[in-house]
Design a protein around this motif. Sequence first.
Motif, PDB file in Angstrom:
ATOM      1  N   THR A  75      -0.964   9.558   6.878  1.00  0.00           N
ATOM      2  CA  THR A  75      -2.085   9.891   5.988  1.00  0.00           C
ATOM      3  C   THR A  75      -2.613   8.617   5.360  1.00  0.00           C
ATOM      4  O   THR A  75      -2.180   8.188   4.286  1.00  0.00           O
ATOM      5  N   PHE A  76      -3.566   8.016   6.031  1.00  0.00           N
ATOM      6  CA  PHE A  76      -4.089   6.698   5.656  1.00  0.00           C
ATOM      7  C   PHE A  76      -4.538   6.664   4.201  1.00  0.00           C
ATOM      8  O   PHE A  76      -4.258   5.693   3.487  1.00  0.00           O
ATOM      9  N   SER A  77      -5.201   7.686   3.742  1.00  0.00           N
ATOM     10  CA  SER A  77      -5.780   7.683   2.391  1.00  0.00           C
ATOM     11  C   SER A  77      -4.721   7.715   1.285  1.00  0.00           C
ATOM     12  O   SER A  77      -5.063   7.545   0.115  1.00  0.00           O
ATOM     13  N   SER A  78      -3.468   7.916   1.634  1.00  0.00           N
ATOM     14  CA  SER A  78      -2.384   7.925   0.652  1.00  0.00           C
ATOM     15  C   SER A  78      -1.710   6.559   0.507  1.00  0.00           C
ATOM     16  O   SER A  78      -0.788   6.409  -0.303  1.00  0.00           O
ATOM     17  N   TYR A  79      -2.156   5.594   1.285  1.00  0.00           N
ATOM     18  CA  TYR A  79      -1.495   4.292   1.340  1.00  0.00           C
ATOM     19  C   TYR A  79      -2.401   3.182   0.824  1.00  0.00           C
ATOM     20  O   TYR A  79      -3.586   3.108   1.208  1.00  0.00           O
TER      21      TYR A  79
END
Length: 117
Positions: free
Chosen positions: A27-31
């Motif tokens: 989940t790219f947007s969580s990193y």
Amino acid sequence: VQLVESGGGLVQPGGSLRLSCAASGFTFSSYAMRWYRQAPGKGRELVAAIASAGDSADYADSVKGRFTISRDNAKNTVYLQMSSLKPEDTAVYYCRADRTRPYTTYWGQGTQVTVSS
């Protein structure tokens, strides 16, 4: 999980390059995302960092005012726009994804940037 950097190459001093790092498998947007670089014979150096939402960024003093980090969470991609490049910017550039809870880190394989006339 994959982080794939692209956009490196040979450029003359004073030139520009745009690096991309495409993420998949998490989940790219969580990193938070970071760009590091490693020059021959030297340790890995943090160049720039951007928060998960893209609302804050930090830079190493050596690149402040010349490099810009950005991200597109819809495209799962982080960018590093590099301008006014200097020979001392020559290095392999890596992107890294970080999450604190739980602590998780992913690295890309790197892309070579060479600044030379």
